[in-house]
Design a protein around this motif. Structure first.
Motif, mmCIF file in Angstrom:
data_model
loop_
_atom_site.group_PDB
_atom_site.id
_atom_site.type_symbol
_atom_site.label_atom_id
_atom_site.label_comp_id
_atom_site.label_asym_id
_atom_site.label_seq_id
_atom_site.Cartn_x
_atom_site.Cartn_y
_atom_site.Cartn_z
ATOM 1 N N LYS A 115 0.836 -1.199 0.000
ATOM 2 C CA LYS A 115 0.000 0.000 0.000
ATOM 3 C C LYS A 115 0.874 1.255 0.000
ATOM 4 O O LYS A 115 0.613 2.197 -0.752
ATOM 5 C CB LYS A 115 -0.930 -0.007 1.214
ATOM 6 C CG LYS A 115 -1.994 1.047 1.176
ATOM 7 C CD LYS A 115 -2.988 0.842 2.304
ATOM 8 C CE LYS A 115 -4.157 1.778 2.140
ATOM 9 N NZ LYS A 115 -5.195 1.543 3.117
ATOM 10 N N ILE A 116 1.903 1.264 0.821
ATOM 11 C CA ILE A 116 2.815 2.409 0.859
ATOM 12 C C ILE A 116 3.522 2.555 -0.475
ATOM 13 O O ILE A 116 3.666 3.662 -0.998
ATOM 14 C CB ILE A 116 3.818 2.260 2.026
ATOM 15 C CG1 ILE A 116 3.080 2.425 3.357
ATOM 16 C CG2 ILE A 116 4.948 3.279 1.911
ATOM 17 C CD1 ILE A 116 3.923 2.104 4.569
ATOM 18 N N ALA A 117 3.943 1.454 -1.068
ATOM 19 C CA ALA A 117 4.604 1.504 -2.375
ATOM 20 C C ALA A 117 3.662 2.059 -3.438
ATOM 21 O O ALA A 117 4.083 2.818 -4.312
ATOM 22 C CB ALA A 117 5.094 0.118 -2.769
ATOM 23 N N SER A 118 2.374 1.707 -3.349
ATOM 24 C CA SER A 118 1.418 2.223 -4.339
ATOM 25 C C SER A 118 1.263 3.732 -4.221
ATOM 26 O O SER A 118 0.981 4.410 -5.205
ATOM 27 C CB SER A 118 0.063 1.524 -4.196
ATOM 28 O OG SER A 118 -0.598 1.945 -3.017
ATOM 29 N N TYR A 119 1.449 4.286 -3.024
ATOM 30 C CA TYR A 119 1.414 5.744 -2.854
ATOM 31 C C TYR A 119 2.684 6.387 -3.407
ATOM 32 O O TYR A 119 2.650 7.489 -3.943
ATOM 33 C CB TYR A 119 1.286 6.134 -1.379
ATOM 34 C CG TYR A 119 0.029 5.694 -0.698
ATOM 35 C CD1 TYR A 119 -1.178 5.602 -1.381
ATOM 36 C CD2 TYR A 119 0.042 5.373 0.647
ATOM 37 C CE1 TYR A 119 -2.323 5.192 -0.735
ATOM 38 C CE2 TYR A 119 -1.113 4.968 1.307
ATOM 39 C CZ TYR A 119 -2.290 4.880 0.601
ATOM 40 O OH TYR A 119 -3.422 4.482 1.245
ATOM 41 N N LEU A 120 3.810 5.722 -3.227
ATOM 42 C CA LEU A 120 5.098 6.293 -3.617
ATOM 43 C C LEU A 120 5.349 6.261 -5.121
ATOM 44 O O LEU A 120 6.080 7.102 -5.636
ATOM 45 C CB LEU A 120 6.225 5.562 -2.892
ATOM 46 C CG LEU A 120 6.303 5.743 -1.386
ATOM 47 C CD1 LEU A 120 7.417 4.888 -0.805
ATOM 48 C CD2 LEU A 120 6.500 7.192 -1.020
ATOM 49 N N ILE A 121 4.772 5.307 -5.823
ATOM 50 C CA ILE A 121 5.052 5.143 -7.256
ATOM 51 C C ILE A 121 4.729 6.407 -8.063
ATOM 52 O O ILE A 121 5.554 6.832 -8.879
ATOM 53 C CB ILE A 121 4.351 3.884 -7.813
ATOM 54 C CG1 ILE A 121 5.056 2.648 -7.248
ATOM 55 C CG2 ILE A 121 4.367 3.857 -9.332
ATOM 56 C CD1 ILE A 121 4.377 1.341 -7.549
ATOM 57 N N PRO A 122 3.571 7.067 -7.881
ATOM 58 C CA PRO A 122 3.344 8.305 -8.647
ATOM 59 C C PRO A 122 4.382 9.386 -8.351
ATOM 60 O O PRO A 122 4.825 10.091 -9.267
ATOM 61 C CB PRO A 122 1.950 8.761 -8.201
ATOM 62 C CG PRO A 122 1.294 7.545 -7.674
ATOM 63 C CD PRO A 122 2.384 6.702 -7.102
ATOM 64 N N GLY A 123 4.795 9.494 -7.111
ATOM 65 C CA GLY A 123 5.825 10.472 -6.762
ATOM 66 C C GLY A 123 7.154 10.141 -7.420
ATOM 67 O O GLY A 123 7.867 11.034 -7.892
ATOM 68 N N ILE A 124 7.493 8.862 -7.458
ATOM 69 C CA ILE A 124 8.758 8.445 -8.081
ATOM 70 C C ILE A 124 8.721 8.696 -9.581
ATOM 71 O O ILE A 124 9.704 9.173 -10.164
ATOM 72 C CB ILE A 124 9.048 6.964 -7.751
ATOM 73 C CG1 ILE A 124 9.363 6.822 -6.264
ATOM 74 C CG2 ILE A 124 10.180 6.417 -8.611
ATOM 75 C CD1 ILE A 124 9.420 5.394 -5.764
ATOM 76 N N ILE A 125 7.588 8.418 -10.213
ATOM 77 C CA ILE A 125 7.462 8.690 -11.650
ATOM 78 C C ILE A 125 7.602 10.185 -11.918
ATOM 79 O O ILE A 125 8.320 10.600 -12.838
ATOM 80 C CB ILE A 125 6.125 8.139 -12.200
ATOM 81 C CG1 ILE A 125 6.140 6.620 -12.186
ATOM 82 C CG2 ILE A 125 5.858 8.666 -13.608
ATOM 83 C CD1 ILE A 125 4.814 5.973 -12.521
ATOM 84 N N THR A 126 6.933 11.006 -11.125
ATOM 85 C CA THR A 126 7.044 12.458 -11.281
ATOM 86 C C THR A 126 8.483 12.910 -11.076
ATOM 87 O O THR A 126 8.997 13.744 -11.828
ATOM 88 C CB THR A 126 6.106 13.175 -10.291
ATOM 89 O OG1 THR A 126 4.777 12.714 -10.501
ATOM 90 C CG2 THR A 126 6.159 14.675 -10.464
ATOM 91 N N LEU A 127 9.132 12.362 -10.071
ATOM 92 C CA LEU A 127 10.533 12.683 -9.800
ATOM 93 C C LEU A 127 11.415 12.341 -10.993
ATOM 94 O O LEU A 127 12.244 13.160 -11.433
ATOM 95 C CB LEU A 127 10.992 11.914 -8.560
ATOM 96 C CG LEU A 127 12.402 12.144 -8.082
ATOM 97 C CD1 LEU A 127 12.452 13.382 -7.200
ATOM 98 C CD2 LEU A 127 12.887 10.942 -7.293
ATOM 99 N N LEU A 128 11.233 11.155 -11.570
ATOM 100 C CA LEU A 128 12.042 10.732 -12.715
ATOM 101 C C LEU A 128 11.771 11.590 -13.949
ATOM 102 O O LEU A 128 12.709 11.943 -14.676
ATOM 103 C CB LEU A 128 11.796 9.254 -13.016
ATOM 104 C CG LEU A 128 12.278 8.273 -11.938
ATOM 105 C CD1 LEU A 128 11.857 6.851 -12.287
ATOM 106 C CD2 LEU A 128 13.772 8.370 -11.747
ATOM 107 N N VAL A 129 10.505 11.938 -14.180
ATOM 108 C CA VAL A 129 10.175 12.806 -15.315
ATOM 109 C C VAL A 129 10.844 14.159 -15.153
ATOM 110 O O VAL A 129 11.432 14.706 -16.100
ATOM 111 C CB VAL A 129 8.642 12.960 -15.471
ATOM 112 C CG1 VAL A 129 8.283 14.086 -16.433
ATOM 113 C CG2 VAL A 129 8.022 11.651 -15.934
ATOM 114 N N MET A 130 10.774 14.721 -13.944
ATOM 115 C CA MET A 130 11.384 16.038 -13.717
ATOM 116 C C MET A 130 12.910 15.980 -13.831
ATOM 117 O O MET A 130 13.521 16.909 -14.374
ATOM 118 C CB MET A 130 10.964 16.587 -12.359
ATOM 119 C CG MET A 130 9.553 17.132 -12.344
ATOM 120 S SD MET A 130 9.249 18.406 -13.592
ATOM 121 C CE MET A 130 10.406 19.672 -13.100
#
Length: 184
Positions: free
Chosen positions: A11-26
């Motif tokens: 569940k925590i990983a599912s919350y973090l994945i969008p943030g990680i994707i945004t981080l990688l895109v930026m």
């Protein structure tokens, strides 16, 4: 017990994945555009460069004991810095990272990327609680879209406004919980 901790970790990983994707895109955008620290271009333009960056420099001095948080003798005949610090979102928890570097352009780039990733994370939490039956792919797409929306990218040159984008989903979640639990 092991099954419950595994479920919580997913569940925590599912919350973090969008943030990680945004981080990688930026980070990809910073690299392609040659923005500091991956080039000589700067992300802090307009008001950020002329108003907020000098406040970051003053805040760095204050964190290291070289200036007062309340008053600045270097601006004109002196100015009330406490008003500027509160008005320009200098109380953001992300500003604690400033303590570790005196390189203001580097700090602004790092803080911007982290704030956009945090916006994706906070809206992901809101969507998962508010819309429990939403498929995860929609949560992921909406969360990354929220983190990278046009408003946020325009405000990347003036990062003080990005704290509000992070806290808006948290505020909406709190209001929704109050209304759904009839505590109003």
């Amino acid at each position: 017990m092991n099954n419950s901790s595994d479920k919580k970790g997913r569940k925590i990983a599912s919350y973090l994945i969008p943030g990680i994707i945004t981080l990688l895109v930026m980070i990809f955008v910073l690299i392609v555009k040659g923005i500091w620290p991956f080039g000589s271009n700067r992300i802090d333009l307009f008001d950020n460069m002329q108003q907020v960056a000098p406040l970051y420099a003053h805040l760095w001095d204050a964190m290291h004991g070289d200036a007062s948080v309340w008053f600045d003798w270097y601006t004109g005949l002196g100015t009330n810095v406490s008003m500027s610090i509160s008005a320009f979102s200098m109380f953001s928890p992300f500003n604690l990272l400033l303590y570790f570097t005196d390189n203001i352009p580097l700090f602004v780039s790092i803080a911007t990327v982290l704030k956009l990733a945090s916006a994706s994370l906070s809206v992901s939490v809101f969507l998962s609680y508010r819309f429990c039956d939403m498929k995860y792919i929609w949560n992921l797409l909406l969360s990354v879209s929220y983190g990278l929306m046009g408003y946020n990218l325009c405000q990347a040159s003036n990062i003080m406004w990005l704290d509000g984008v992070i806290w808006l989903p948290v505020l909406m979640l709190g209001i929704w919980k109050l209304l759904s639990e009839h505590k109003t």
